[in-house]
Design a protein around this motif. Sequence first.
Motif, PDB file in Angstrom:
ATOM      1  N   UNK A  63       0.859  -1.225   0.010  1.00 10.57           N
ATOM      2  CA  UNK A  63      -0.022   0.154   0.028  1.00 10.57           C
ATOM      3  C   UNK A  63       0.932   1.148   0.080  1.00 10.57           C
ATOM      4  N   UNK A  64       0.221   2.244   0.337  1.00 10.65           N
ATOM      5  CA  UNK A  64       1.114   3.505   0.647  1.00 10.65           C
ATOM      6  C   UNK A  64       1.180   4.335   2.020  1.00 10.65           C
ATOM      7  N   UNK A  65       2.224   5.015   2.199  1.00 12.42           N
ATOM      8  CA  UNK A  65       2.414   5.891   3.274  1.00 12.42           C
ATOM      9  C   UNK A  65       2.783   7.168   2.988  1.00 12.42           C
ATOM     10  N   UNK A  66       2.771   8.170   3.656  1.00  7.12           N
ATOM     11  CA  UNK A  66       3.231   9.310   3.525  1.00  7.12           C
ATOM     12  C   UNK A  66       4.212   9.615   4.227  1.00  7.12           C
ATOM     13  N   UNK A  67       5.449  10.141   3.929  1.00  2.00           N
ATOM     14  CA  UNK A  67       6.375  10.544   4.651  1.00  2.00           C
ATOM     15  C   UNK A  67       6.255  12.006   4.955  1.00  2.00           C
ATOM     16  N   UNK A  68       6.536  12.104   6.370  1.00  5.91           N
ATOM     17  CA  UNK A  68       6.164  13.465   7.023  1.00  5.91           C
ATOM     18  C   UNK A  68       7.726  14.157   7.126  1.00  5.91           C
ATOM     19  N   UNK A  69       8.433  13.321   7.629  1.00  3.81           N
ATOM     20  CA  UNK A  69       9.762  13.966   8.188  1.00  3.81           C
ATOM     21  C   UNK A  69      10.971  12.904   7.778  1.00  3.81           C
ATOM     22  N   UNK A  70      11.987  13.562   7.642  1.00  2.00           N
ATOM     23  CA  UNK A  70      13.280  12.524   7.537  1.00  2.00           C
ATOM     24  C   UNK A  70      14.482  13.593   7.904  1.00  2.00           C
ATOM     25  N   UNK A  73      18.391  13.639  13.259  1.00  2.00           N
ATOM     26  CA  UNK A  73      18.281  13.971  14.586  1.00  2.00           C
ATOM     27  C   UNK A  73      17.188  12.838  15.039  1.00  2.00           C
ATOM     28  N   UNK A  74      17.362  11.904  15.824  1.00  2.00           N
ATOM     29  CA  UNK A  74      16.395  11.288  16.469  1.00  2.00           C
ATOM     30  C   UNK A  74      15.569  12.014  17.170  1.00  2.00           C
ATOM     31  N   UNK A  75      15.915  12.831  17.988  1.00  2.00           N
ATOM     32  CA  UNK A  75      14.869  13.528  19.093  1.00  2.00           C
ATOM     33  C   UNK A  75      13.933  14.105  18.127  1.00  2.00           C
ATOM     34  N   UNK A  76      14.365  15.046  16.975  1.00  2.00           N
ATOM     35  CA  UNK A  76      13.596  15.747  16.219  1.00  2.00           C
ATOM     36  C   UNK A  76      12.643  14.885  15.655  1.00  2.00           C
ATOM     37  N   UNK A 101      19.795   8.472   8.479  1.00  2.00           N
ATOM     38  CA  UNK A 101      18.339   9.156   8.731  1.00  2.00           C
ATOM     39  C   UNK A 101      17.424   8.447   9.445  1.00  2.00           C
ATOM     40  N   UNK A 102      16.550   9.306  10.000  1.00  2.00           N
ATOM     41  CA  UNK A 102      15.314   8.662  10.531  1.00  2.00           C
ATOM     42  C   UNK A 102      14.076   9.140   9.887  1.00  2.00           C
ATOM     43  N   UNK A 103      13.242   8.179   9.461  1.00  2.00           N
ATOM     44  CA  UNK A 103      12.040   8.572   8.569  1.00  2.00           C
ATOM     45  C   UNK A 103      10.875   8.503   9.420  1.00  2.00           C
ATOM     46  N   UNK A 104       9.930   9.377   9.551  1.00  2.00           N
ATOM     47  CA  UNK A 104       8.576   9.375   9.917  1.00  2.00           C
ATOM     48  C   UNK A 104       7.506   9.148   8.545  1.00  2.00           C
ATOM     49  N   UNK A 105       6.746   8.099   8.604  1.00  2.00           N
ATOM     50  CA  UNK A 105       5.775   7.851   7.728  1.00  2.00           C
ATOM     51  C   UNK A 105       4.449   7.474   8.423  1.00  2.00           C
ATOM     52  N   UNK A 106       3.465   8.065   7.748  1.00  2.00           N
ATOM     53  CA  UNK A 106       2.101   7.784   8.341  1.00  2.00           C
ATOM     54  C   UNK A 106       1.082   7.328   7.511  1.00  2.00           C
ATOM     55  N   UNK A 107       0.149   6.424   8.150  1.00  2.00           N
ATOM     56  CA  UNK A 107      -0.616   6.038   7.637  1.00  2.00           C
ATOM     57  C   UNK A 107      -0.706   4.615   6.688  1.00  2.00           C
ATOM     58  N   UNK A 127       6.487  20.565   5.390  1.00  2.00           N
ATOM     59  CA  UNK A 127       6.852  20.967   4.298  1.00  2.00           C
ATOM     60  C   UNK A 127       7.617  20.056   3.372  1.00  2.00           C
ATOM     61  N   UNK A 128       8.103  19.201   3.625  1.00  2.00           N
ATOM     62  CA  UNK A 128       8.624  17.889   3.174  1.00  2.00           C
ATOM     63  C   UNK A 128       7.763  16.597   3.072  1.00  2.00           C
ATOM     64  N   UNK A 129       7.026  16.596   2.055  1.00  2.00           N
ATOM     65  CA  UNK A 129       6.073  15.256   1.951  1.00  2.00           C
ATOM     66  C   UNK A 129       6.373  14.451   0.647  1.00  2.00           C
ATOM     67  N   UNK A 130       6.463  13.088   0.941  1.00  2.00           N
ATOM     68  CA  UNK A 130       6.600  12.282  -0.309  1.00  2.00           C
ATOM     69  C   UNK A 130       5.493  10.872  -0.070  1.00  2.00           C
ATOM     70  N   UNK A 131       5.271  10.327  -1.056  1.00  2.00           N
ATOM     71  CA  UNK A 131       4.277   9.159  -0.989  1.00  2.00           C
ATOM     72  C   UNK A 131       5.283   8.125  -1.362  1.00  2.00           C
ATOM     73  N   UNK A 132       5.108   6.967  -0.484  1.00  2.00           N
ATOM     74  CA  UNK A 132       5.990   5.695  -0.648  1.00  2.00           C
ATOM     75  C   UNK A 132       5.235   4.514  -0.792  1.00  2.00           C
ATOM     76  N   UNK A 133       5.511   3.659  -1.702  1.00  2.00           N
ATOM     77  CA  UNK A 133       4.829   2.399  -1.683  1.00  2.00           C
ATOM     78  C   UNK A 133       5.575   1.260  -0.864  1.00  2.00           C
ATOM     79  N   UNK A 134       4.864   0.783   0.013  1.00  2.00           N
ATOM     80  CA  UNK A 134       5.546  -0.256   0.877  1.00  2.00           C
ATOM     81  C   UNK A 134       4.733  -1.185   1.745  1.00  2.00           C
ATOM     82  N   UNK A 135       5.096  -2.049   2.104  1.00  2.00           N
ATOM     83  CA  UNK A 135       4.219  -3.082   2.725  1.00  2.00           C
ATOM     84  C   UNK A 135       3.406  -2.443   3.979  1.00  2.00           C
TER      85      UNK A 135
END
Length: 146
Positions: A63-70, A73-76, A101-107, A127-135
């Motif tokens: 399916x798909x997830x939206x990447x909200x942050x990368x 910095x782990x704390x960030x 890097x750390x990646x925050x993906x949602x949904x 500000x930086x949003x991407x759509x990724x296809x993944x499990x």
Amino acid sequence: MMRIYLSIIFVLCFQFSFAQTKGEVTVVKDPLIDSLIAKRIELNRTKPTITNPTSKAIVSDMGYRVQVFYGSDRREAFNEQSRFKALYPQLRTYITYKEPNYYLRVGDFRSRMEAQRLLNELKANFPTLFIFREKINAPELDDVNK
């Protein structure tokens, strides 16, 4: 004649030197392994899914997830996760680390259109949003009925 006898003896010795004897294999493992496997199976059978409401198995699919942050910095990354959860508590968030890097993906979206709708909604706050296809994880039935 002597050569034939020596050849036969040599072949027999050679064959016996490579013959293997039957042995016994003893598996030594921690008894906690079995309990961890049983716990994992139980966790995977706790909630029915949309794709198979009669079964209690959790089903994952592409399916798909939206990447909200990368960022590195782990704390960030965790701060962004908290900020996102405050705005959208109903959506699941996933933080992964792939060096450096750390990646925050949602949904957990089944279609790209659903992910695109969320991306359009998030543009103002992130500000930086991407759509990724993944499990993805199958949505819970309770989420659909709300």
